[in-house]
Design an enzyme around this catalytic site. Structure first.
Site, PDB file in Angstrom:
ATOM      1  N   HIS A  25     -48.006  16.250  17.805  1.00  0.00           N
ATOM      2  CA  HIS A  25     -48.120  16.946  16.085  1.00  0.00           C
ATOM      3  C   HIS A  25     -46.658  16.155  15.990  1.00  0.00           C
ATOM      4  O   HIS A  25     -47.018  15.822  14.820  1.00  0.00           O
ATOM      5  CB  HIS A  25     -47.943  18.114  16.471  1.00  0.00           C
ATOM      6  CG  HIS A  25     -49.073  19.014  16.302  1.00  0.00           C
ATOM      7  ND1 HIS A  25     -49.984  19.741  15.095  1.00  0.00           N
ATOM      8  CD2 HIS A  25     -49.835  19.387  18.090  1.00  0.00           C
ATOM      9  CE1 HIS A  25     -51.268  19.932  15.891  1.00  0.00           C
ATOM     10  NE2 HIS A  25     -51.150  20.275  16.891  1.00  0.00           N
ATOM     11  N   ASP A 111     -47.171  20.374   9.020  1.00  0.00           N
ATOM     12  CA  ASP A 111     -48.675  20.391   9.723  1.00  0.00           C
ATOM     13  C   ASP A 111     -49.991  21.142   9.088  1.00  0.00           C
ATOM     14  O   ASP A 111     -49.281  22.188   9.355  1.00  0.00           O
ATOM     15  CB  ASP A 111     -48.611  20.511  11.471  1.00  0.00           C
ATOM     16  CG  ASP A 111     -49.058  20.138  11.977  1.00  0.00           C
ATOM     17  OD1 ASP A 111     -49.468  20.600  12.182  1.00  0.00           O
ATOM     18  OD2 ASP A 111     -48.600  18.391  12.664  1.00  0.00           O
ATOM     19  N   THR A 133     -53.025  16.697  11.834  1.00  0.00           N
ATOM     20  CA  THR A 133     -53.134  15.961  13.314  1.00  0.00           C
ATOM     21  C   THR A 133     -54.089  14.891  13.751  1.00  0.00           C
ATOM     22  O   THR A 133     -54.630  14.398  14.645  1.00  0.00           O
ATOM     23  CB  THR A 133     -51.910  16.041  14.163  1.00  0.00           C
ATOM     24  OG1 THR A 133     -51.885  17.424  14.630  1.00  0.00           O
ATOM     25  CG2 THR A 133     -50.189  16.107  12.955  1.00  0.00           C
ATOM     26  N   ALA A 345     -46.104   7.770  30.215  1.00  0.00           N
ATOM     27  CA  ALA A 345     -45.530   6.093  30.369  1.00  0.00           C
ATOM     28  C   ALA A 345     -45.277   6.186  28.974  1.00  0.00           C
ATOM     29  O   ALA A 345     -45.707   7.049  27.563  1.00  0.00           O
ATOM     30  CB  ALA A 345     -46.751   5.759  30.216  1.00  0.00           C
ATOM     31  N   GLN A 347     -46.604   5.245  25.993  1.00  0.00           N
ATOM     32  CA  GLN A 347     -48.275   4.401  26.235  1.00  0.00           C
ATOM     33  C   GLN A 347     -48.608   3.495  25.209  1.00  0.00           C
ATOM     34  O   GLN A 347     -49.479   2.618  25.657  1.00  0.00           O
ATOM     35  CB  GLN A 347     -48.934   6.005  25.720  1.00  0.00           C
ATOM     36  CG  GLN A 347     -50.821   5.717  24.958  1.00  0.00           C
ATOM     37  CD  GLN A 347     -51.129   7.236  24.956  1.00  0.00           C
ATOM     38  OE1 GLN A 347     -51.423   7.798  25.649  1.00  0.00           O
ATOM     39  NE2 GLN A 347     -51.905   7.672  23.736  1.00  0.00           N
ATOM     40  N   TRP A 365     -56.127  13.225  19.762  1.00  0.00           N
ATOM     41  CA  TRP A 365     -55.961  11.867  18.159  1.00  0.00           C
ATOM     42  C   TRP A 365     -55.116  10.988  18.180  1.00  0.00           C
ATOM     43  O   TRP A 365     -55.389  10.168  18.303  1.00  0.00           O
ATOM     44  CB  TRP A 365     -56.400  12.454  17.370  1.00  0.00           C
ATOM     45  CG  TRP A 365     -56.815  11.863  15.704  1.00  0.00           C
ATOM     46  CD1 TRP A 365     -55.965  12.022  15.387  1.00  0.00           C
ATOM     47  CD2 TRP A 365     -57.944  11.030  15.214  1.00  0.00           C
ATOM     48  NE1 TRP A 365     -56.937  10.815  14.020  1.00  0.00           N
ATOM     49  CE2 TRP A 365     -57.593  10.114  14.158  1.00  0.00           C
ATOM     50  CE3 TRP A 365     -59.280  10.958  16.058  1.00  0.00           C
ATOM     51  CZ2 TRP A 365     -58.735   9.635  14.075  1.00  0.00           C
ATOM     52  CZ3 TRP A 365     -60.059  10.183  16.027  1.00  0.00           C
ATOM     53  CH2 TRP A 365     -59.999   8.829  15.181  1.00  0.00           C
ATOM     54  N   SER A 367     -53.940   9.579  20.713  1.00  0.00           N
ATOM     55  CA  SER A 367     -53.919   8.281  21.805  1.00  0.00           C
ATOM     56  C   SER A 367     -55.579   7.530  21.550  1.00  0.00           C
ATOM     57  O   SER A 367     -56.288   6.451  21.742  1.00  0.00           O
ATOM     58  CB  SER A 367     -54.723   9.373  23.477  1.00  0.00           C
ATOM     59  OG  SER A 367     -53.674   9.750  23.347  1.00  0.00           O
ATOM     60  N   GLU A 370     -54.612   4.965  19.369  1.00  0.00           N
ATOM     61  CA  GLU A 370     -53.998   3.928  19.547  1.00  0.00           C
ATOM     62  C   GLU A 370     -55.352   3.025  20.774  1.00  0.00           C
ATOM     63  O   GLU A 370     -54.742   1.972  20.183  1.00  0.00           O
ATOM     64  CB  GLU A 370     -52.832   4.370  20.431  1.00  0.00           C
ATOM     65  CG  GLU A 370     -51.856   5.334  19.455  1.00  0.00           C
ATOM     66  CD  GLU A 370     -50.732   5.892  20.114  1.00  0.00           C
ATOM     67  OE1 GLU A 370     -50.932   5.880  21.932  1.00  0.00           O
ATOM     68  OE2 GLU A 370     -50.232   6.665  20.035  1.00  0.00           O
ATOM     69  N   GLY A 385     -59.653  21.854  22.390  1.00  0.00           N
ATOM     70  CA  GLY A 385     -59.822  22.360  21.443  1.00  0.00           C
ATOM     71  C   GLY A 385     -59.990  20.918  20.777  1.00  0.00           C
ATOM     72  O   GLY A 385     -61.541  21.161  20.460  1.00  0.00           O
TER      73      GLY A 385
END
Length: 438
Positions: A25, A111, A133, A345, A347, A365, A367, A370, A385
């Protein structure tokens, strides 16, 4: 490319952001903060002391703690109880902190899981926008939850397989089994949290911001706008449209091991399977062991993220690899090693690396976005979730991922890894046809 920023005008009003204190988030909220700052706005980030971001990593932004008093038992609670406790503990401190910045606050961006803060902003007289998000598909799931509950379409482990595979009316392609859930945690708490989020989105928010884009979620965005009286704004993918961040700025709660990039440099193009279950998911130790052995038996080169807390029962350390696995596969920095393991990492850089040919993901979301933007095919292992919602869309709606499946053992893992990386399912080639337009 250097940032191109416009200096704030002398009379520029302030925008206040309030992120939820979790990695997944914080990331999009601070990307949005950087984007607003680059457009010439004065940005202040209110934050909790719990999981506080490091202001030194974001020198262009102003950070102010709300100094909440979170009960000690909430720190070790499950995620649902923790979210409910955070909302209760932060409502008054957020309201007071926001009021202290008046006059001059144009709006607050909160948020979407801060349902209490959305209401608190209204009491101070500051219009508040909810930043979701999650995907637009998940946001529709949240808005529809009261209707689903009344119609008996909630996810329930007591339902048989046929019931779980039933399509949910007006939420297709979602099945009952794909609806938001957190297995093993108290169901009434999750129901209450989702209802409070939906009510706040409808009644307290002056508008809704979504980290998504029309090319993949136009239909879902239209349906959300039809359900809400306030405007919705698709501003994503934020990691692509916000100003380029330094490596330090992209690190929020976890410090990445950038040595994996040098290891990737030595690997052939599109040969490596990147494996990461995100910042919050936890798996049983036996599941982690089957993941590791499956990768070893797949003959596919892999980069595995084994962060502290990933395996149940090992909270403060990364789960150790199964005994004997290193001898079988070879793990390390040397070019001959077929695997590399890191605790975290970088990412965004990993997914953009030409050596990456696939992404075994929890379907968070951030990941998902991306990976789509880099044209990297995915292997879906949703954990909690909204991840089941995203998994359904990437496998059955957008066709950019394979399901790992309900049966989870090393044989299945090895088969799925090979299918993604060397089978036809791994096409199209990375970077061809899936790139988001910016």
């Amino acid at each position: 490319m250097p940032r191109q920023e416009r200096a704030p005008d002398a009379g520029c009003q302030r925008v206040v952001l309030f992120p939820l204190p979790y990695e997944s988030h914080l990331s999009p909220m601070l990307q949005l903060a950087a984007l607003l700052h680059a457009r010439g706005l004065d940005v202040t980030v209110l934050h909790t002391d719990f999981n506080a971001p490091d202001p030194a990593r974001h020198p262009d932004l102003t950070f102010v703690s709300i100094r909440e008093s979170l009960p000690e038992e909430a720190v070790e609670a499950d995620i649902i109880a923790q979210l409910l406790a955070l909302n209760a503990a932060c409502e008054a401190p957020f309201r007071d902190a926001l009021a202290s910045l008046q006059p001059g606050v144009a709006c607050a961006i909160v948020d979407g899981e801060w349902y209490a803060a959305l209401g608190a902003a209204a009491k101070v007289g500051v219009p508040a926008l909810a930043l979701m998000t999650e995907s637009a598909a998940t946001s529709r799931n949240i808005l529809a939850f009261p209707r689903l509950r009344d119609a008996g379409y909630e996810y329930d482990t007591s339902k048989d397989e046929q019931q779980l595979d039933e399509l949910v009316p007006r939420l297709e392609p979602l099945r009952v089994r794909d609806l938001i859930r957190v297995d093993g945690w108290e169901a009434d708490g999750l129901r209450g949290l989702i209802v409070l989020m939906a009510d706040a989105m409808r009644s307290a928010a002056s508008g809704v911001i979504l980290n998504t884009f029309d090319a993949i979620e136009a239909s879902e965005l239209e349906k959300i706008q039809a359900e809400l009286s306030q405007p919705t704004f698709a501003v994503g993918p934020l990691h692509r449209v916000s100003p380029a961040m330094s490596a330090a700025e992209r690190s929020f709660l976890h410090v990445p091991d950038r040595s994996c990039l040098a290891w990737l440099d030595a690997q052939p193009p599109r040969s490596v399977l990147y494996v990461s279950l995100g910042s919050m998911a936890r798996v049983d130790r036996v599941v982690f062991d089957e993941m590791a052995w499956g990768l070893a038996h797949s003959s596919v080169p892999f980069l595995l993220v084994a962060r502290p807390g990933l395996a149940n029962g090992i909270n403060d350390a990364p789960p150790p690899l199964p005994e004997g696995l290193t001898d079988v596969v070879g793990i390390g920095n040397n070019n001959a090693a077929r695997g590399k393991v890191v605790t975290w990492a970088p990412q965004k850089d990993v997914l953009a690396h030409p050596a990456i040919g696939g992404f075994w993901t929890h379907c968070g979301w951030n990941s998902t976005l991306e990976s789509i933007c880099e044209g990297v095919p995915m292997l879906a292992q949703p954990c909690l979730g909204d991840q089941t919602v995203s998994a359904r869309y990437i496998t059955h709606q957008w066709g950019v991922a394979l399901e790992l499946g309900e049966v989870f053992d090393r044989v299945r893992v090895a088969e799925a890894a090979r299918k993604l990386m060397v089978g036809e399912e791994g096409s199209p080639s990375k970077g061809e046809g899936w790139q988001a337009e910016n």
